[in-house]
Scaffold this active site. Structure first.
Site, PDB file in Angstrom:
ATOM      1  N   GLY A  95       0.860  -1.245   0.085  1.00  0.00           N
ATOM      2  CA  GLY A  95      -0.147   0.002  -0.071  1.00  0.00           C
ATOM      3  C   GLY A  95       0.651   1.248   0.011  1.00  0.00           C
ATOM      4  O   GLY A  95       2.133   1.274   0.021  1.00  0.00           O
ATOM      5  N   GLY A  97       2.572   3.867   1.626  1.00  0.00           N
ATOM      6  CA  GLY A  97       3.038   4.119   2.920  1.00  0.00           C
ATOM      7  C   GLY A  97       3.757   5.555   2.934  1.00  0.00           C
ATOM      8  O   GLY A  97       4.020   6.074   3.726  1.00  0.00           O
ATOM      9  N   LYS A 118       4.066  12.593  -2.811  1.00  0.00           N
ATOM     10  CA  LYS A 118       4.760  11.543  -2.329  1.00  0.00           C
ATOM     11  C   LYS A 118       5.653  12.150  -1.410  1.00  0.00           C
ATOM     12  O   LYS A 118       6.379  13.169  -1.692  1.00  0.00           O
ATOM     13  CB  LYS A 118       5.556  10.921  -3.445  1.00  0.00           C
ATOM     14  CG  LYS A 118       5.758   9.403  -3.591  1.00  0.00           C
ATOM     15  CD  LYS A 118       6.446   9.222  -4.899  1.00  0.00           C
ATOM     16  CE  LYS A 118       7.463   7.792  -4.661  1.00  0.00           C
ATOM     17  NZ  LYS A 118       8.361   7.526  -5.869  1.00  0.00           N
ATOM     18  N   GLY A 131       6.633   7.793   6.343  1.00  0.00           N
ATOM     19  CA  GLY A 131       5.717   8.451   5.186  1.00  0.00           C
ATOM     20  C   GLY A 131       6.385   9.789   4.665  1.00  0.00           C
ATOM     21  O   GLY A 131       5.859  10.332   3.734  1.00  0.00           O
ATOM     22  N   ARG A 181       3.039  13.705  -7.952  1.00  0.00           N
ATOM     23  CA  ARG A 181       3.321  12.753  -9.338  1.00  0.00           C
ATOM     24  C   ARG A 181       1.799  12.830 -10.156  1.00  0.00           C
ATOM     25  O   ARG A 181       1.139  12.920  -9.478  1.00  0.00           O
ATOM     26  CB  ARG A 181       3.763  11.420  -8.742  1.00  0.00           C
ATOM     27  CG  ARG A 181       3.585  10.354  -9.755  1.00  0.00           C
ATOM     28  CD  ARG A 181       4.408   9.411  -9.440  1.00  0.00           C
ATOM     29  NE  ARG A 181       3.732   8.464  -8.474  1.00  0.00           N
ATOM     30  CZ  ARG A 181       4.363   7.250  -7.952  1.00  0.00           C
ATOM     31  NH1 ARG A 181       5.617   7.045  -8.154  1.00  0.00           N
ATOM     32  NH2 ARG A 181       3.752   6.580  -6.890  1.00  0.00           N
ATOM     33  N   ARG A 188      -1.493  -1.012  -9.906  1.00  0.00           N
ATOM     34  CA  ARG A 188      -0.467  -1.679 -10.390  1.00  0.00           C
ATOM     35  C   ARG A 188      -0.676  -3.077 -10.268  1.00  0.00           C
ATOM     36  O   ARG A 188      -1.948  -3.533 -10.057  1.00  0.00           O
ATOM     37  CB  ARG A 188       0.613  -1.745  -9.118  1.00  0.00           C
ATOM     38  CG  ARG A 188       1.040  -0.049  -8.734  1.00  0.00           C
ATOM     39  CD  ARG A 188       0.911   0.093  -7.086  1.00  0.00           C
ATOM     40  NE  ARG A 188       0.930   1.795  -6.854  1.00  0.00           N
ATOM     41  CZ  ARG A 188       2.105   2.328  -6.702  1.00  0.00           C
ATOM     42  NH1 ARG A 188       3.263   1.702  -7.095  1.00  0.00           N
ATOM     43  NH2 ARG A 188       1.957   3.493  -6.589  1.00  0.00           N
ATOM     44  N   ASP A 257       4.735  -4.304  -7.586  1.00  0.00           N
ATOM     45  CA  ASP A 257       4.013  -3.231  -7.054  1.00  0.00           C
ATOM     46  C   ASP A 257       4.492  -2.173  -7.736  1.00  0.00           C
ATOM     47  O   ASP A 257       3.905  -0.794  -7.624  1.00  0.00           O
ATOM     48  CB  ASP A 257       4.086  -3.100  -5.368  1.00  0.00           C
ATOM     49  CG  ASP A 257       5.394  -2.964  -5.143  1.00  0.00           C
ATOM     50  OD1 ASP A 257       6.186  -3.840  -5.170  1.00  0.00           O
ATOM     51  OD2 ASP A 257       6.047  -2.091  -4.351  1.00  0.00           O
ATOM     52  N   ASN A 258       5.618  -2.178  -8.560  1.00  0.00           N
ATOM     53  CA  ASN A 258       6.026  -1.029  -9.283  1.00  0.00           C
ATOM     54  C   ASN A 258       5.828  -1.078 -10.710  1.00  0.00           C
ATOM     55  O   ASN A 258       6.502  -0.556 -11.756  1.00  0.00           O
ATOM     56  CB  ASN A 258       7.672  -0.977  -9.064  1.00  0.00           C
ATOM     57  CG  ASN A 258       7.955  -0.518  -7.606  1.00  0.00           C
ATOM     58  OD1 ASN A 258       7.055   0.162  -6.855  1.00  0.00           O
ATOM     59  ND2 ASN A 258       9.250  -1.113  -7.207  1.00  0.00           N
ATOM     60  N   ASP A 267       7.769   4.780 -10.464  1.00  0.00           N
ATOM     61  CA  ASP A 267       8.809   4.787  -9.270  1.00  0.00           C
ATOM     62  C   ASP A 267      10.047   4.481  -9.679  1.00  0.00           C
ATOM     63  O   ASP A 267      10.606   3.800  -9.782  1.00  0.00           O
ATOM     64  CB  ASP A 267       8.211   3.233  -8.504  1.00  0.00           C
ATOM     65  CG  ASP A 267       7.090   3.513  -7.481  1.00  0.00           C
ATOM     66  OD1 ASP A 267       6.482   4.739  -7.349  1.00  0.00           O
ATOM     67  OD2 ASP A 267       6.676   2.608  -6.697  1.00  0.00           O
TER      68      ASP A 267
END
Ligand code: AMP
Ligand code: MG
Length: 499
Positions: A95, A97, A118, A131, A181, A188, A257-258, A267
């Site tokens: 998730g 983060g 981000k 974070g 971003r 993803r 996840d990327n 990413d």
């Protein structure tokens, strides 16, 4: 489908937040944390215009908005849920983060785009992380994602960079920053894995329907939209990874996840562009086994897509054997798809417009000579492009190789092949110059820009590098320095994650 921004100075974003309307399991609502003394380092004005945002308001309030201190009207901030295979090991819950989706806007071309902060503080997915983001990785992502876009490679975009005025604590204390971003979406392969890992077929179906509606609307009427979705993602990723190889890009962390389902590069952590050509090149400090080396990327793409295919099986066919068989066709096909995209681009890079069986061998022999001769990847193709239009530039091309003899032999083989082309030298050279960049974001240049910014709060190198990267296929005398490989003492051999 142009939308005009709302008139209120607090509402420069015409938000329409479709992801926030999905079921609760998809995300966790989260407001950004407060930044002490935000300062706007950079606003991407052309992109802001393209998104239909009020640039004047952003110039005035950008520090507050892009740090997360001021929530524009209509924002519905949330952290997205996803899972993922990290270096081959499955993590059922990752998730966002350190990322918070502010919302979505419809841009001036009618396209829905995510706007995400981000580094704006912890979320329910942060685990032990803070974070936050450090300035260096924020500038790196800004530079590389904009460079990829200018090179014509699908990528998420950089809208803004803000310094928070607060330290972040890593191995050292570093200045903190927030990166804004923009993405076609942040969905993803790992988003699909999140629901599959929970056996949540309703969630998977809702996600797949959402992705089809948003990214592949033509599939709505297909006989099997979910199989169609799988094929479409395989196709976009095959095309994308081929583009990476054409420009010498190494992503560095191709975890599931990327990898987006939209087909954009996402990413930009320890990513880097190769200088000397070597297919085994790895820069990332965390990739000790070279899992994500330059030439391994197509194969890893296939592995990741197989993970996506697995999640879709229950939607593809109620009979699991039939579902596996159907999905396998596209996993196998992927290799061929990739090869088609790669070869098409490589033919363009060496100036071929017709197709012959021996072309692959001609291309591979150039790559072998480049590797043996420690030739700079970008300079080799750029100089070949100039040589195509002017024989006088042969010495410059040959000087790219340690051992020019083999390169000379290759040139005569190449020239023989060109006799069977129907193009003039001038047209061929122009076409080659439009696909073989002069300027790429070389690692040492990124490093110099980051060091000046972090150590001296001097952003002039960052700005100058962005200017040089904006028109990568043109030769400009003022940017000649940016076309050059690093000197021995400038070489950067390791890159680090954004965390
Ligand atoms: P990445 O390396 O950016 O792909 O991130 C992998 C995972 O680690 C994601 O779930 C991130 O949200 C999380 N993560 C990375 N950095 C941080 C941080 N500073 N604080 C909290 N979570 C983080
Ligand atoms: Mg990530």
């Amino acid at each position: 489908m142009t939308q005009t921004p709302a008139a209120s100075p607090r509402a420069p974003f015409p938000f329409d937040n479709s992801y926030a309307r999905l079921p609760q399991a998809f995300f966790a609502r989260q407001t950004p944390s407060h930044a002490e003394e935000p300062w706007l380092i950079k606003l991407n004005e052309p992109l802001a215009e393209e998104l239909g945002l009020d640039v004047e308001v952003l110039k005035r309030d950008g520090a507050d908005i892009f740090s997360g201190n001021l929530l524009p009207d209509g924002a519905d901030p949330l952290a997205m849920a996803y899972a993922g295979h990290q270096f081959g090991s499955f993590v059922p819950q990752l998730g966002d983060g350190r990322a918070i989706l502010l919302g979505e806007v419809i841009d001036r071309h009618g396209k829905r785009r995510d706007i995400q902060l981000k580094g704006a503080g912890a979320t329910p997915f942060s685990r032990r992380g803070d974070g936050r983001a450090a300035l260096g990785p924020v500038l790196r992502e800004y530079i590389v994602s904009e460079a990829m876009h200018a090179l014509g490679v699908p990528a998420t975009r950089a809208l803004a960079a803000v310094s928070t005025g607060q330290p972040v604590y890593r191995e050292q204390v570093l200045p903190g920053a927030v990166f804004t971003r923009v993405a076609a979406s942040h969905i993803r392969v790992g988003t699909f894995q999140f629901f599959a890992a929970r056996g949540d077929v309703d969630g998977l179906k809702a996600l797949s329907d959402y992705v089809i509606e948003r990214h592949y609307p033509d599939l709505k009427d297909a006989a099997n939209p979910y199989l169609g979705l799988f094929e479409a993602v395989c196709e976009r990723q095959a095309a994308l990874i081929a583009r990476w190889l054409h420009v010498g890009f190494i992503h560095g962390v191709m975890n599931t996840d990327n990898m987006t389902v939209s087909g954009e590069t996402i990413d930009f952590g320890p990513c880097a562009f190769m200088d000397e050509y070597d297919p085994a090149t790895v820069f990332s400090s965390i990739d000790q086994n070279g899992r994500y080396a330059y030439a391994s990327q197509p194969g890893i793409g296939q592995w990741n897509l197989a993970r996506l295919g697995e999640t879709l099986l229950p939607l593809i066919d109620a009979d699991s054997d039939k579902a596996v068989e159907a999905a396998n066709v596209f996993i196998k096909d992927y290799g061929e798809r990739f090869q088609i995209h790669w070869l098409r681009g490589m033919r363009e890079k060496i100036g071929l417009s017709s197709v012959e069986d021996d072309d692959l061998d001609l291309i591979q022999s150039l790559l072998s000579i480049m590797q043996a001769g420690q030739a700079d990847f970008t300079l080799t193709f750029r100089r070949l492009s100039h040589l195509a239009g002017d024989d006088g530039r042969q010495p410059e091309f040959l000087a790219t190789f340690r051992e020019p003899e083999a390169a000379k032999e290759w040139l005569s083989r190449w020239r023989q092949r060109l006799w069977r082309e129907m193009t003039t030298d001038a047209a061929r050279s122009a076409a080659m110059l439009s696909v073989n960049p002069a300027v790429i974001p070389r690692n040492h240049r990124i490093e110099q820009a980051i060091v000046a910014a972090v150590e001296e709060a001097d952003f002039s190198l960052f700005e100058a590098l962005l200017d040089a990267l904006a028109k990568p296929y043109e030769d400009h005398a003022e940017f000649t320095g940016y076309t050059q490989p690093p000197k021995a003492d400038e070489r950067v051999l390791k890159t680090f994650c954004g965390t």
